[in-house]
Enzyme design. Sequence first.
Site, short mmCIF file in Angstrom:
data_model
loop_
_atom_site.label_atom_id
_atom_site.label_comp_id
_atom_site.label_asym_id
_atom_site.label_seq_id
_atom_site.Cartn_x
_atom_site.Cartn_y
_atom_site.Cartn_z
N TYR A 63 0.85 -1.19 0.00
CA TYR A 63 0.00 0.00 0.00
C TYR A 63 0.88 1.24 0.00
O TYR A 63 1.80 1.39 0.82
CB TYR A 63 -0.92 0.03 1.22
N LEU A 64 0.62 2.15 -0.93
CA LEU A 64 1.37 3.39 -1.04
C LEU A 64 0.41 4.57 -0.93
O LEU A 64 -0.59 4.62 -1.64
CB LEU A 64 2.10 3.45 -2.39
N ASP A 122 0.73 1.05 -20.67
CA ASP A 122 -0.58 1.71 -20.54
C ASP A 122 -0.40 2.97 -19.71
O ASP A 122 -1.04 3.15 -18.66
CB ASP A 122 -1.57 0.75 -19.89
#
Length: 288
Positions: A93-94, A194
């Site tokens: 998690y950032l 992308d």
Amino acid sequence: MWNGISQQLGDALGREFTIIEKRRISGGDIHQAFVIADEHARVFVKINDKPRLALFEQEALALTRLAQSREIRVPEVLHYGTTAEHAFLALEYLELESASASQWYEFGQQLARLHRSQTQAEYGFDDDNFIGTTEQPNRWQRNWAQFFAEQRIGWQLKLAEEKGFQLGDLNRWVDACASALQGHQPKASLLHGDLWRGNLGFCQGEPVLFDPASYYGDRETDLAMSELFSRFPGDFYKGYDAEWPLDPGYVRRRPIYQLYHLLNHLNLFGGSYLQQCQQQLQEQFCGQ
């Protein structure tokens, strides 16, 4: 479901993982996204139906390949797997934050270093993977013009035709694309694949990439995607050019590379992109 995820995550981390916090967050159009936490750390979790496991497998592979470059930060892959009815991917998690002009400049430099240092002899990737939920073929090829014409433009045109969209003679467009790119034989660089604003952020002052659709190809395709929907700040491009300037021919090739993503949006989201795709095909390839 959550008991299964916490048990598997604990096994992967080598310690017990007991969920004491769980909240759903915005995570795009494809997956459900959650932040979960135990007493030690927060974890970002994507969830989808069990048959979608291949999307998470390929995302994990691309993130791992990008991480191995040590050129740009990506979230650490913690685990992916299935429960009785769901597939999931657990990532570091950032906490994302806004960025300064200098941080965008640094991001441009880091991307250029990634493109320059991580190369292959041929174009493609170890496996076929996905861009969104669209399968992306990656059969190794030595000729860039043929690779992009057949496995990018041709593939998307075939999918669009199967969905009932009228885009004209597919073989004509593929041949015209190959002709337009003929003689352009760039380094086969490791790409994000992308690269739009929704797939990057900044954490503790560092640029971070996520949600890749990676393969080895022309670095210009990443830059072209970055200019398609919401162009990155100018400092990003200044940083990139300071590290590895683009060839002047990029401006001519850019709309061809952007066409791939427009066709993918047509296949993912429907007819609102049809006219734009038709126009782009005519403008780029009419008379080829």
